[in-house]
Write a protein that holds these residues in place. Structure first.
Motif, PDB file in Angstrom:
ATOM      1  N   SER A 195      29.659  26.544  34.180  1.00 29.16           N
ATOM      2  CA  SER A 195      29.246  27.931  33.584  1.00 29.16           C
ATOM      3  C   SER A 195      27.946  28.138  34.309  1.00 29.16           C
ATOM      4  CB  SER A 195      28.954  27.840  32.142  1.00 29.16           C
ATOM      5  OG  SER A 195      28.050  26.691  31.998  1.00 29.16           O
ATOM      6  N   GLY A 196      27.608  29.273  34.379  1.00 33.00           N
ATOM      7  CA  GLY A 196      26.128  29.721  34.509  1.00 33.00           C
ATOM      8  C   GLY A 196      25.010  28.838  34.014  1.00 33.00           C
ATOM      9  N   THR A 197      25.172  28.480  32.578  1.00 33.16           N
ATOM     10  CA  THR A 197      24.157  27.541  31.946  1.00 33.16           C
ATOM     11  C   THR A 197      24.433  26.149  32.704  1.00 33.16           C
ATOM     12  OG1 THR A 197      24.590  28.732  29.911  1.00 33.16           O
ATOM     13  CG2 THR A 197      23.498  26.683  29.944  1.00 33.16           C
ATOM     14  N   ASP A 198      25.399  25.747  33.196  1.00 29.44           N
ATOM     15  CA  ASP A 198      25.599  24.380  33.976  1.00 29.44           C
ATOM     16  C   ASP A 198      24.837  24.647  35.451  1.00 29.44           C
ATOM     17  OD1 ASP A 198      26.370  21.861  34.196  1.00 29.44           O
ATOM     18  OD2 ASP A 198      28.185  22.545  34.963  1.00 29.44           O
ATOM     19  N   ALA A 242      14.472  36.642  30.758  1.00 29.42           N
ATOM     20  CA  ALA A 242      15.681  35.973  31.332  1.00 29.42           C
ATOM     21  C   ALA A 242      16.244  35.393  30.280  1.00 29.42           C
ATOM     22  CB  ALA A 242      14.899  34.794  32.075  1.00 29.42           C
ATOM     23  N   HIS A 243      17.555  34.967  30.710  1.00 34.22           N
ATOM     24  CA  HIS A 243      18.587  34.300  29.819  1.00 34.22           C
ATOM     25  C   HIS A 243      18.006  33.065  29.086  1.00 34.22           C
ATOM     26  CE1 HIS A 243      22.216  32.159  28.801  1.00 34.22           C
ATOM     27  NE2 HIS A 243      22.740  33.359  28.583  1.00 34.22           N
ATOM     28  N   TYR A 244      18.247  33.085  27.975  1.00 34.76           N
ATOM     29  CA  TYR A 244      17.846  31.884  26.960  1.00 34.76           C
ATOM     30  C   TYR A 244      17.943  30.402  27.474  1.00 34.76           C
ATOM     31  CZ  TYR A 244      22.004  30.548  24.847  1.00 34.76           C
ATOM     32  OH  TYR A 244      23.589  30.125  24.374  1.00 34.76           O
ATOM     33  N   PHE A 292      25.568  31.165  39.712  1.00 35.61           N
ATOM     34  CA  PHE A 292      26.049  32.321  39.067  1.00 35.61           C
ATOM     35  C   PHE A 292      27.571  31.773  38.542  1.00 35.61           C
ATOM     36  CE2 PHE A 292      29.441  33.049  42.450  1.00 35.61           C
ATOM     37  CZ  PHE A 292      28.744  32.390  43.422  1.00 35.61           C
ATOM     38  N   SER A 293      27.943  32.848  37.555  1.00 34.64           N
ATOM     39  CA  SER A 293      29.208  32.350  36.797  1.00 34.64           C
ATOM     40  C   SER A 293      30.347  33.065  37.608  1.00 34.64           C
ATOM     41  CB  SER A 293      29.020  33.123  35.408  1.00 34.64           C
ATOM     42  OG  SER A 293      27.598  33.002  34.666  1.00 34.64           O
ATOM     43  N   GLY A 294      31.379  32.093  37.353  1.00 34.10           N
ATOM     44  CA  GLY A 294      32.929  32.379  38.030  1.00 34.10           C
ATOM     45  C   GLY A 294      33.706  33.443  37.060  1.00 34.10           C
ATOM     46  N   HIS A 295      33.206  33.424  35.691  1.00 30.92           N
ATOM     47  CA  HIS A 295      33.915  34.022  34.681  1.00 30.92           C
ATOM     48  C   HIS A 295      33.322  35.739  34.644  1.00 30.92           C
ATOM     49  CE1 HIS A 295      30.910  32.069  32.649  1.00 30.92           C
ATOM     50  NE2 HIS A 295      31.054  32.826  31.773  1.00 30.92           N
ATOM     51  N   LYS A 296      32.300  36.017  35.327  1.00 30.70           N
ATOM     52  CA  LYS A 296      31.743  37.134  35.105  1.00 30.70           C
ATOM     53  C   LYS A 296      32.302  37.988  36.404  1.00 30.70           C
ATOM     54  CE  LYS A 296      28.038  35.620  32.558  1.00 30.70           C
ATOM     55  NZ  LYS A 296      26.462  35.684  32.258  1.00 30.70           N
ATOM     56  N   MET A 297      31.711  38.284  37.471  1.00 31.19           N
ATOM     57  CA  MET A 297      32.347  39.251  38.340  1.00 31.19           C
ATOM     58  C   MET A 297      33.715  38.617  38.854  1.00 31.19           C
ATOM     59  SD  MET A 297      32.255  41.778  40.678  1.00 31.19           S
ATOM     60  CE  MET A 297      33.036  41.910  42.102  1.00 31.19           C
ATOM     61  N   LEU A 307      17.098  30.756  41.283  1.00 27.90           N
ATOM     62  CA  LEU A 307      17.636  32.127  40.962  1.00 27.90           C
ATOM     63  C   LEU A 307      18.730  31.885  39.700  1.00 27.90           C
ATOM     64  CD1 LEU A 307      15.970  33.078  43.388  1.00 27.90           C
ATOM     65  CD2 LEU A 307      17.785  33.896  44.238  1.00 27.90           C
ATOM     66  N   ASP A 308      18.488  32.743  38.938  1.00 20.99           N
ATOM     67  CA  ASP A 308      19.600  32.828  37.772  1.00 20.99           C
ATOM     68  C   ASP A 308      20.266  34.080  38.363  1.00 20.99           C
ATOM     69  OD1 ASP A 308      21.318  33.014  35.788  1.00 20.99           O
ATOM     70  OD2 ASP A 308      19.784  32.753  34.413  1.00 20.99           O
ATOM     71  N   ALA A 309      21.393  34.004  38.786  1.00 25.28           N
ATOM     72  CA  ALA A 309      22.036  35.252  39.202  1.00 25.28           C
ATOM     73  C   ALA A 309      23.422  35.103  38.617  1.00 25.28           C
ATOM     74  CB  ALA A 309      22.210  35.345  40.694  1.00 25.28           C
ATOM     75  N   ALA A 310      23.364  34.691  37.218  1.00 27.02           N
ATOM     76  CA  ALA A 310      24.788  34.518  36.704  1.00 27.02           C
ATOM     77  C   ALA A 310      25.930  35.886  36.931  1.00 27.02           C
ATOM     78  CB  ALA A 310      24.768  34.544  35.128  1.00 27.02           C
ATOM     79  N   LEU A 311      25.372  36.809  36.504  1.00 29.14           N
ATOM     80  CA  LEU A 311      26.293  38.240  36.930  1.00 29.14           C
ATOM     81  C   LEU A 311      26.091  38.658  38.323  1.00 29.14           C
ATOM     82  CD1 LEU A 311      28.158  40.563  36.088  1.00 29.14           C
ATOM     83  CD2 LEU A 311      26.179  41.513  34.781  1.00 29.14           C
TER      84      LEU A 311
END
Ligand code: PLP
Length: 393
Positions: A104-107, A136-138, A243-248, A213-217
């Motif tokens: 995940s993005g958190t991971d 920023a994201h928690y 970044f997250s795979g399940h977002k974009m 860089l937290d660029a999850a989305l």
């Protein structure tokens, strides 16, 4: 008689699954509140998977995709190709690139904080302070707590961006700095101003800095836009990005990508693991083998032009939504580069129907909601939302 009981049990179980599927399918049409792409394109992947035999095999990516070990049944070669696809989009050179497909993005942020703190500790002999903005994201806060790292929470401005003067005030000169830049904050879609923040860091030359860089989305779509420089480490130097795979990207389950350099990866706590015949710098032992395969499938069935088109559509629809809210006189905001429109919170029935996440900012008049304009959030659907809002005004 045993057979009867079992088959009834199976029928009941399947009926429950069907009921769940119907609910999920219905709900996704109005899922406006969270940054996930509900237009999965994995149909072809599942057709392949079901006939492949891999679906009946335990496949496990325990190991380093850049030191792949053929002794185990894994998809490390595909995982490595995923990393090699994304690396250059973020300005990494192929010969100085390392990364993994995360859960995940958190991971991914967990690896950013862990790799950053170990790297800085190795270079300076001191534990760093984590600097991250309060918009920023928690996850960065949670992970700093989990990793027992000192945290400085830096105030953000009304756009959700870290305030450079506040970073300046907070910096501790005799400790290394692990700075987390938010490239697209979760609620407002604010992007930390790397130039201004890097100029602040440059005024403290004694501080050794690691930038994550937290660029999850945004990490999923910025590389396909005119704004790509903000995620290009040749233009704005950084050490790792998640970044997250399940977002974009359109994964159908949580996943993510973590990218860094070989130099960072080679300066970790190595933990030589004899039974895997490997050095394991990453947090997890077993990792998903299917996620890398699915992302590999997605990038092999989607051209860069196609990603660019999806992105342009999202950004255009977001700008359209903002303009329509302006016409209604409903207070609304949209940050540059963002597909997240945030606005005065609508009545509870509407917020509930569309799953609109709540936030609060006194500087903007109080209670807020947002719509993240992902691929499945079309103008037709937004028009229905706008009509409902109009009648509720
Ligand atoms: C969604 C999000 C996260 C968390 O990512 P997960 O994949 O849900 O763990 C982290 N940071 C930002 C900016 C996000 O938008």
């Amino acid at each position: 008689m045993g057979t009867d009981k079992t088959s009834t049990g199976i029928d009941l179980a399947e009926a429950r699954l069907d009921e769940f599927a119907a609910r999920a399918y219905q709900a996704k049409a109005n899922a406006f509140g969270y940054p996930v792409n509900h237009k999965s394109r994995l149909i072809g992947f599942y057709k392949w998977l079901m006939g492949s035999g891999v679906n009946l095999t335990m496949v496990n990516n325990a190991g380093d995709p850049f030191a792949s070990d053929d002794a185990l049944i894994n998809t490390l070669e595909f995982e490595r190709e995923v990393i090699e696809y994304f690396g250059p989009l973020f300005g990494f050179d192929k010969d100085d690139l390392w990364g993994i497909v995360t859960f995940s993005g958190t991971d991914g942020n967990n690896h950013g904080l862990y790799f950053g703190s170990k790297y800085l500790e190795k270079k300076t002999g001191k534990k760093p302070i984590v600097y991250v903005s309060d918009a920023a994201h928690y996850s960065s806060r949670r992970l700093a707590d989990m990793q027992n790292l000192d945290l400085a929470l830096i105030p953000s401005d009304v756009h959700g961006c870290m305030i450079p003067e506040e970073l300046d005030k907070a910096l501790v000169d005799d400790r290394p700095a692990l700075v987390v830049y938010a490239i697209g904050t979760t609620f407002k879609g604010g992007v930390d101003d790397q130039d201004a923040l890097n100029a602040v860091l440059a005024r403290h030359p004694s501080i050794v800095v690691y930038r994550h860089l937290d660029a999850a989305l945004f990490g999923g779509y910025i590389p396909y836009t005119q704004y790509r420089d903000i995620l290009d480490r040749k233009v704005h130097p950084f050490d790792s990005v998640a970044f997250s795979g399940h977002k974009m990207l359109g994964m159908d389950e949580p996943a993510g990508v973590f990218l860094t350099t070989m130099e960072i990866k080679d300066n970790q706590n190595p933990y030589a693991v004899s039974y895997l015949n490997a050095h394991m710098p990453m947090v997890n032992c077993s990792r998903s083998a299917l996620s890398p395969l699915k992302i590999w499938w997605i990038i092999n069935h989607t051209t860069k032009e196609d990603f660019a088109e999806q992105t342009a559509q999202m950004l255009e629809n977001a700008a359209w939504l903002k303009a329509e809210l302006d016409k209604l006189g409903w207070p609304a905001w949209l940050e540059p580069m963002s597909n997240t429109v945030y606005f005065k919170r609508p009545p509870a029935e509407i917020a509930g129907k569309y799953g609109l996440a709540p936030d609060h900012d006194d500087r903007l008049g109080g209670d807020l909601s947002h719509i993240v304009v992902m691929q499945h959030v079309t103008k037709d659907r937004l028009q229905v939302f706008l009509d409902e809002l109009k009648t509720a005004m």
